[in-house]
Design an enzyme around this catalytic site. Structure first.
Site, PDB file in Angstrom:
ATOM      1  N   GLY A 143       0.832  -1.211   0.000  1.00  0.00           N
ATOM      2  CA  GLY A 143       0.000   0.000   0.000  1.00  0.00           C
ATOM      3  C   GLY A 143       0.851   1.238   0.000  1.00  0.00           C
ATOM      4  O   GLY A 143       2.053   1.182  -0.263  1.00  0.00           O
ATOM      5  N   ASN A 144       0.245   2.365   0.272  1.00  0.00           N
ATOM      6  CA  ASN A 144       1.000   3.614   0.404  1.00  0.00           C
ATOM      7  C   ASN A 144       0.379   4.444   1.516  1.00  0.00           C
ATOM      8  O   ASN A 144      -0.658   4.084   2.059  1.00  0.00           O
ATOM      9  CB  ASN A 144       1.048   4.363  -0.940  1.00  0.00           C
ATOM     10  N   ARG A 145       1.008   5.567   1.826  1.00  0.00           N
ATOM     11  CA  ARG A 145       0.599   6.320   3.011  1.00  0.00           C
ATOM     12  C   ARG A 145      -0.505   7.341   2.735  1.00  0.00           C
ATOM     13  O   ARG A 145      -0.813   8.162   3.581  1.00  0.00           O
ATOM     14  CB  ARG A 145       1.821   7.000   3.634  1.00  0.00           C
TER      15      ARG A 145
END
Ligand SMILES: Cc1cc2nc3c(=O)[nH]c(=O)nc-3n(C[C@H](O)[C@H](O)[C@H](O)COP(=O)(O)O)c2cc1C
Length: 439
Positions: free
Chosen positions: A218-220
């Site tokens: 995922g990413n932030r």
């Protein structure tokens, strides 16, 4: 009805500004006029005064007898401190005709008369309608000045082509007809204008690509930027749908939310909704890669190593490029580019062309105080007409306002282009029968 400030500079086409003022008043707008001293040699203040029912200003040292009031407003109790009260309260500032001289001053931020000083003081949309001899218009200096103005977000109305005042001359440089000038103002007027009934599709958050049943890549991205855009569009009266990928903040009220997890799910949701949308704001951080073969259950410590296997990565679909390829006329598409260091602007310009979108909002996520999962952002908005607008460090709500303002400007430009094309198609003969230098 809106407060329309009309700036008139010196050229033969100034006579058309009279008709523009008359038409704007007829359409219910409160019009105030500022003239350059040179323009008073072409048309007199008395005519504008009679048409607008308000005093005309041309000298920054003279007091406004109406104390910054627009027609129809109650009398002001005291004289405003600033000679720029008219500019501060304008909802749109139209400079028509804009002489080559005035354009040069505007481009370079000069403020040596009330018209040019007002152009620096307004916070509303600024529309510049050049009118001049074709050689003056074609001169590289004038073209460079107009380009500078466009880059700063000024709407530059392309002049019409036709017979010019100098005997036997013909070419571009004619001021657009007053109907077109007023229509362009109306297309840009006030933040809410044109948004009611507009269908806006926003993507927010960051996608998660499963490695196995419990793990993901995922990413932030939190969804803050996308939700700020959605809230701003809804507050302007648009019908908003957010495709939200694994967001970590609550959605704003008054918007429809479609929850997704992966890039493929986001793509399917966008594919479904895009057709009926007028504006696409692609703020989600969509994964560029996904595991080729996610594990079915939970991959255990004792299982064979993850790569090759679940951690072998393949490219995901390019969602926005796919949507751009099947866009219909009138749709406005905005991409976001989260660049990590390097020349973020150059990358943004490439993305603008590569993805075939109308604007790209660039931010540098290598800076910890902005970008992913932060409350603030600092962006540059690059648009297809060459405009480049910087939004300095601010809350994401303010950035959202700037993005929506830019979308509104692009939509107004499109409308102006349409009007221009229509005018050229059915008005060519008629326009050519009227002479005048840049008139
Ligand atoms: C008869 C006449 C017609 C002119 N027409 C134009 C014109 O159409 N466009 C233009 O840019 N300048 C034109 N000019 C030159 C401008 O009036 C001149 O550059 C002036 O300094 C403009 O001042 P301003 O920009 O402060 O209004 C004309 C001048 C004269 C004498």
């Amino acid at each position: 009805m809106a407060r329309l400030l009309l700036g008139v500079s010196g050229g033969v086409a100034a006579y058309k500004a009279l008709e523009t003022a008359r038409l704007a008043v007829k359409r219910g707008h409160a019009v105030r006029v500022i003239q350059t001293p040179a323009s008073t040699r072409f048309v007199g203040a008395a005519s504008f005064q009679a048409l607008t029912g308000a005093p005309v200003l041309s000298d920054e040292f003279e007091r406004d007898p109406d104390r910054g009031r627009y027609p129809g407003e109650p009398p002001a109790e005291r004289t405003p401190i600033s000679h720029l009260a008219l500019a501060e309260r304008a909802e749109v500032y139209l400079i028509a005709p804009a002489s080559a001289n005035t354009i040069a001053k505007l481009a370079h931020g000069q403020a040596d008369n009330l018209l040019t000083a007002a152009a620096l003081a307004v916070t509303c949309p600024l529309i510049v309608a050049p009118a001049m001899n074709d050689r003056m218009y074609a001169h590289p200096a004038t073209q460079a000045n107009l380009e500078l103005l466009r880059r700063r977000g000024t709407v530059v109305l392309p002049p019409g082509e036709g017979e010019l005042a100098s005997h036997g001359e013909h070419g571009p440089g004619r001021l657009p007809e007053p109907e077109r000038l007023v229509a362009s103002c109306e297309a840009l007027l006030s933040r809410g204008a044109g948004w009611a009934g507009t269908r806006v599709l926003v993507t927010a958050g960051g996608t998660r690509e499963p490695i196995d049943a419990v793990r993901y890549i995922g990413n932030r991205s939190s969804g803050r930027m996308g939700f700020a855009l959605a809230a701003e569009a809804a507050s302007r009266g648009a019908d908003v749908t957010v495709v939200a990928a694994a967001v970590t903040v609550p959605a704003p009220p008054g918007v429809a939310v479609v929850e997704v997890q992966t890039a493929a799910e986001l793509q399917r949701a966008c594919d479904r909704i895009f057709e009926q949308s007028d504006v696409l704001l692609m703020a989600a951080a969509v994964a560029d890669f996904r595991p080729a073969q996610p594990g079915l259950g939970k991959v255990k410590k004792g299982d064979p190593p993850l790569a090759p296997g679940p951690l072998e990565l393949v490219l995901t679909e390019d969602v926005i490029a796919g949507l751009a390829a099947r866009r219909r006329p009138g749709q406005v598409l905005v991409a976001f580019a989260a660049e990590h260091g390097g020349d973020a602007i150059a990358e943004g310009v490439c993305k603008l062309e590569r993805k075939d979108v109308d604007a790209v909002v660039v931010n540098d996520v290598s800076r910890p105080e902005i970008g992913f999962d932060a409350a603030d952002n600092e962006v540059v908005i690059l648009s297809r007409d060459g405009a480049q607008r910087s939004v300095s460090l601010a809350g994401k709500e303010r950035v959202a306002r700037a993005v929506l303002d830019e979308v509104q400007r692009l939509r107004a430009l499109e409308r102006t282009d349409e009007l221009q094309r229509g005018g050229e198609r059915d008005g060519a003969g008629r326009e050519r029968s009227r002479a005048g230098a840049g008139a």
